[in-house]
Design an enzyme around this catalytic site. Sequence first.
Site, PDB file in Angstrom:
ATOM      1  N   SER A  86       0.806  -1.225   0.000  1.00 59.41           N
ATOM      2  CA  SER A  86       0.000   0.000   0.000  1.00 59.41           C
ATOM      3  C   SER A  86       0.837   1.273   0.000  1.00 59.41           C
ATOM      4  O   SER A  86       0.423   2.303   0.534  1.00 59.41           O
ATOM      5  CB  SER A  86      -0.967   0.015   1.198  1.00 59.41           C
ATOM      6  N   TYR A 104      -6.579   5.168  -1.376  1.00 63.78           N
ATOM      7  CA  TYR A 104      -7.723   4.791  -0.538  1.00 63.78           C
ATOM      8  C   TYR A 104      -8.591   5.941  -0.042  1.00 63.78           C
ATOM      9  O   TYR A 104      -9.722   5.716   0.360  1.00 63.78           O
ATOM     10  CB  TYR A 104      -7.223   4.006   0.687  1.00 63.78           C
ATOM     11  N   ARG A 135      -2.082  -9.617  -8.465  1.00 59.86           N
ATOM     12  CA  ARG A 135      -2.048  -8.375  -9.248  1.00 59.86           C
ATOM     13  C   ARG A 135      -0.627  -7.863  -9.304  1.00 59.86           C
ATOM     14  O   ARG A 135       0.018  -7.667  -8.274  1.00 59.86           O
ATOM     15  CB  ARG A 135      -2.934  -7.308  -8.602  1.00 59.86           C
ATOM     16  N   ASP A 168       2.091  -4.954 -10.337  1.00 62.01           N
ATOM     17  CA  ASP A 168       2.246  -3.519 -10.579  1.00 62.01           C
ATOM     18  C   ASP A 168       3.465  -3.306 -11.461  1.00 62.01           C
ATOM     19  O   ASP A 168       4.505  -3.962 -11.266  1.00 62.01           O
ATOM     20  CB  ASP A 168       2.403  -2.773  -9.259  1.00 62.01           C
ATOM     21  N   GLU A 174       6.222  -5.368  -8.566  1.00 55.82           N
ATOM     22  CA  GLU A 174       5.897  -6.307  -7.496  1.00 55.82           C
ATOM     23  C   GLU A 174       4.666  -7.113  -7.857  1.00 55.82           C
ATOM     24  O   GLU A 174       3.925  -6.765  -8.786  1.00 55.82           O
ATOM     25  CB  GLU A 174       5.660  -5.569  -6.178  1.00 55.82           C
ATOM     26  N   ASN A 210       1.230  -8.713  -5.962  1.00 56.19           N
ATOM     27  CA  ASN A 210       0.371  -8.746  -4.781  1.00 56.19           C
ATOM     28  C   ASN A 210      -0.439 -10.040  -4.799  1.00 56.19           C
ATOM     29  O   ASN A 210      -1.178 -10.294  -5.753  1.00 56.19           O
ATOM     30  CB  ASN A 210      -0.583  -7.556  -4.785  1.00 56.19           C
ATOM     31  N   GLY A 223      -6.140  -5.766  -2.740  1.00 58.86           N
ATOM     32  CA  GLY A 223      -7.217  -5.052  -2.074  1.00 58.86           C
ATOM     33  C   GLY A 223      -8.567  -5.320  -2.708  1.00 58.86           C
ATOM     34  O   GLY A 223      -8.678  -5.571  -3.913  1.00 58.86           O
TER      35      GLY A 223
END
Length: 324
Positions: free
Chosen positions: A159, A229, A267, A269, A283, A285, A289
């Site tokens: 995050s 967020y 996911r 990035d 990276e 994930n 989220g």
Amino acid sequence: MTPPVKLDIDARSLGKVAVLMGGHSAEREVSLMSGGGVLAALQSAGVNAHGFDPAQQPLQALKDQGYARAFIALHGRGGEDGTIQGALEWLGLPYTGSGVMASSVAMDKTTTKRVWHNEGLSTPQYLALSRAELTRERIRQIPDELGLPVMVKPPHEGSSIGITKAAGYSEMQGAVELALGFDDELLFEQCIEGPELTCAVLGEGAAAVALPVIEIRAVAGNYDYENKYKTDTTEYLFGSLAPALEAEIQQLVLRAYRLLGCRGWGRADLMLRRSDMKPFLLEMNTSPGMTSHSLVPKAAQAVGIDYPHLCLWLLAQARLDRQA
């Protein structure tokens, strides 16, 4: 492109479900948002689902309370790094997402980059240095080796927590001190200038499918915690890339996903270098989220999979490593 998602799942066949959320990590707030969304979606689909916060109950309660499977909506340390996955293996409780090894490797940005680099996948040049190595003189040398700007990252956080884009030598010391508040070894990464991208994957092995690539346009190019967020100003664009380039990126992400041994969903990035339109992996994930601002639900929606069906399908894929 047809995602590997069946939309006719019998919710009652999934048994009593624990949606794991909260936890102890720095991403607790985000996890509670993700878990709350997943819980509501599963309940609306008829699943006997309940929220479960490992920070407030012992994990043994999952067995004692008769849960049949777990949806992992935990983020960061303890939830995305193989720890909770190992505990669930020991309890014999099937869970969503990647297994122990893939979760552990993917959570460590430095180890992930080493795997990708050794296999010839494009990822920015980097240095990994321990706290003991980070003298003022060594910090001053880093921009000479990687160029400016330099991305300074705690490799075990998500995050965008603890990350700084250091534009000059004078910013390096502060960036290092911030990141050392989260990790004892830091990742220094060459900054790739260009569009920021993300690409989600559903499935496992040869059957895994990449969802549409999303281009992220944040205010002043700063896609930080606040813009991820807290605000609604960030733009998420589909179809902004040439079809051939998007297909290239999807194939790169699928290879990166399979190399790490990921399953269920994930996911990646990336950054797209503006000078030559070359994509670079940042990276992976393994517990993405699921908030109202999150990217995997946006990508799934783009191919006709709504949020409740996505949650239901992910839950139906829950299993243990030892069932592989």
